[in-house]
Scaffold this motif. Structure first.
Motif: not given
Length: 636
Positions: A94-99
């Motif tokens: 799945p695509p990465p998440s960003f904070i």
């Protein structure tokens, strides 16, 4: 017929002449050997790493050369295939998440460099270069006053335009054995190290300084990541983890430690994800972001192995190992792992691509802890796949820690991560320091003792070829440095353990003085001004405390201490007017008292105000050693 006369020397005279010549030859040989070693030490004293590398090579302990059975083309293909395999295995992730970065944090423009900035940075460069450099680094340093204005103009244009010169992005790869005992004929035994031009690294150093200043000012650096940062080291990282484990076991809990390993971590970093994370999570924008995009893009590399070289290829992924910015960018790339692991109620500590996860529970709740650890590692593996990294479960290790009496309560069931089962081990090597299941540190002491004696045997073989000052320098750097590494983790161990390390120190002193095995050792140690092993441990702990109290240590170490003066209930006591620290309460002397905040605070409180009030670290170290030395040897 001419008469030939043969003049014969008397037997006694011939023997005397031969003895004189032999003595003259031996004296000449000794002087030449001493002159050679003294010249070698004097010429490379300013570069200790190069000095000890030369000494290692002369003593037959140098790096193993690349096998002739492995060619540059074969190694290049292996490195490329390894990255391609990781990319292929993470295609369906799945695509990465960003904070999101906190409000007010923005790094869009570099500060304009000055001539003084460049001159200072050049003088701090190590005296080494690669074959792609137009001149030796030594010449660059000697002529930097004339060259600095041109370099400043070049570097400032690069920073303003956001463009890295193409010549700065061409590297040749030197394959180095991961461990000296691996098969040099196997391509899997090597790791790729990028060799970049000195000017390229110089520009990276200047950029890294501004980047780290920004990250520090905005508190964006992860607290529990100890690599590539001032005052952070492998020793402080392990000391923190081991201290937490000791305090947990002291309360009756069982602790679980998992050491994760990544496959080709630095070489598989996704450039698009990294650039996105720099912007979203760290506020890197404008010309700074353009510069990093140019820094990562268009890089080329080839492998050089002996006299052969591979063809050059474009680098599509990864940050270069051997660069200045590469490790820092990897640190920022993986920092989100800390928050992910803590969300599972576990503790963590990162060092480069090494991830440590640990937690504790009551003996009756070990199944729940094991399940929590398995879910955590599974989530970590998923996060890594989303960020195009790969967890290597084959090299992942799990260690259960408990007191000696509770060893029978340690679970024997494997830790199941996905489709893999990780069998718990009895000892792990964590950043160069061995930790045992019973936290006895016996394995670390055994390994240290063995390696130190091996070096001493090699040094003893050249003892007659070097003068005593050179011999002493070799022993201090090659033996005592090994003996002292991680010594802070050995606080509170029984004397039968530290006596094994003391035997190394005694043997080293006897080598220096060519003393016999049964000669008294105390006079030798006193003349060398060497502290005994227990005092060396105390010295190391006190130095770390001084660093903590003066802002020269990681924040996670500083947080371990509280001053007596800070306690409301103790402010009226006499101790509140001193530099005394609060000693945490523990249950067991053999476990809890060995934890860093306990052992270090007690050592600190035992020091005199004259020592603890030292105005600087060098003064403190000098006063501390004098104080400990006098107390130790005056007692004899």
């Amino acid at each position: 017929m001419p008469i030939q006369l043969t003049l014969l020397l008397p037997p006694g005279a011939a023997t005397a002449a031969w003895t004189t010549r032999r003595r003259s030859y031996r004296d000449l040989l000794r002087r030449k050997r001493e002159s050679f070693w003294q010249t070698k030490v004097d010429s490379e004293r300013s570069s200790p790493r190069q000095l000890w590398r030369s000494i290692d090579a002369l003593m037959g302990r140098g790096r193993a050369p690349t096998s002739t059975a492995v060619g540059a083309v074969e190694l290049h293909q292996f490195f490329d295939d390894k990255v391609a395999a990781v990319r292929a295995s993470t295609n369906d992730a799945p695509p990465p998440s960003f904070i999101a970065v906190p409000l007010g944090c923005l790094f869009a423009d570099y500060r304009t460099l000055t001539v003084d900035d460049v001159i200072t940075a050049v003088r701090l460069l190590p005296d080494k270069q690669c074959t792609s450099d137009p001149m030796p680094t030594r010449l660059l340093k000697e002529n930097i006053n004339d060259l600095a204005p041109f370099l400043v103009e070049l570097f400032n244009r690069s920073l303003v335009l956001g463009v890295v010169p193409e010549s700065f992005k061409t590297a040749y790869i030197t394959p180095l054995l991961k461990k000296c005992d691996l098969d040099p004929a196997d391509v899997k035994s090597y790791r790729p190290i990028s060799n970049l031009p000195v000017l390229s690294k110089l520009l990276e150093r200047l950029v890294a300084r501004q980047l780290l200043d920004y990250l520090t000012a905005c508190s964006l650096l992860p607290e529990l990541q100890s690599a590539y940062r001032a005052y952070h080291s492998t020793e402080t990282a392990v000391l923190k983890v081991l201290s937490d484990i000791l305090l947990a076991v002291d309360t009756g809990d069982l602790a679980m430690l998992a050491l994760l390993d990544l496959s080709a971590a630095f070489d598989t970093v996704d450039h698009a994800i990294l650039l996105r994370r720099l912007n979203v999570s760290y506020g890197v924008d404008g010309s700074v972001h353009r510069w990093f995009k140019s820094y990562l893009g268009g890089r080329t590399q080839f492998v050089r192995c002996g006299m052969s070289s591979s063809s050059s290829s474009l680098v599509l992924y990864g940050v270069p190992q051997g660069s200045v910015l590469g490790p820092i960018l990897f640190l920022l790339y993986t920092a989100e792992l800390i928050r992910l692991i803590e969300s599972h109620g576990l503790h963590t500590h990162l060092y480069a691509d090494d991830t440590q996860i640990y937690g504790s529970s009551l003996p009756k709740s070990t199944a729940q802890l094991q399940d929590r650890m398995a879910k955590c590692i599974s989530d970590v593996a998923l996060w890594m796949r989303s960020n195009r990294l790969q967890l290597n479960t084959e090299k992942t290790e799990v260690l259960w820690c408990s007191s000696t009496r509770r060893q029978h309560q340690i679970p024997a069931t494997p830790l199941v991560v996905g489709s893999d089962a990780v069998i718990p081990v009895h000892s792990v090597r964590n950043l160069g320091i061995y930790i045992d299941s019973d936290i006895s540190m016996k394995t670390h002491i055994a390994k240290t003792t063995s390696s130190c004696f091996a070096v001493l045997r090699q040094i003893r073989s050249i003892r007659r070829s070097v003068s005593r000052p050179v011999l002493l320098s070799l022993i201090v750097s090659l033996v005592l440095s090994r003996l002292d590494y991680g010594s802070a983790t050995l606080a509170g161990l029984p004397s039968q353990q530290t006596d094994r390390l003391q035997s190394v120190l005694n043997a080293a002193a006897r080598v220096v003085f060519s003393a016999r095995k049964y000669d008294r050792i105390t006079p030798l140690l006193r003349e060398l001004h060497w502290l005994r092993v227990p005092e060396r441990i105390a010295f190391r702990l006190a130095v770390i405390v001084y660093r903590c109290l003066n802002g020269q240590a990681p924040q996670y170490m500083i947080n371990e201490f509280r001053s007596v003066a800070d306690m409301e209930s103790r402010r009226r006591l006499r101790s509140a007017s001193t530099a005394a620290l609060i000693v945490p309460q523990t249950e067991h002397v053999t476990i809890g008292d060995r934890a860093f905040p306990v052992a270090a605070a007690r050592i600190w409180n035992s020091l005199s105000p004259f020592v603890t009030s030292s105005p600087s670290l060098p003064v403190f170290r000098r006063r501390l050693k004098t104080d400990i030395f006098l107390r130790s040897f005056d007692a004899d």
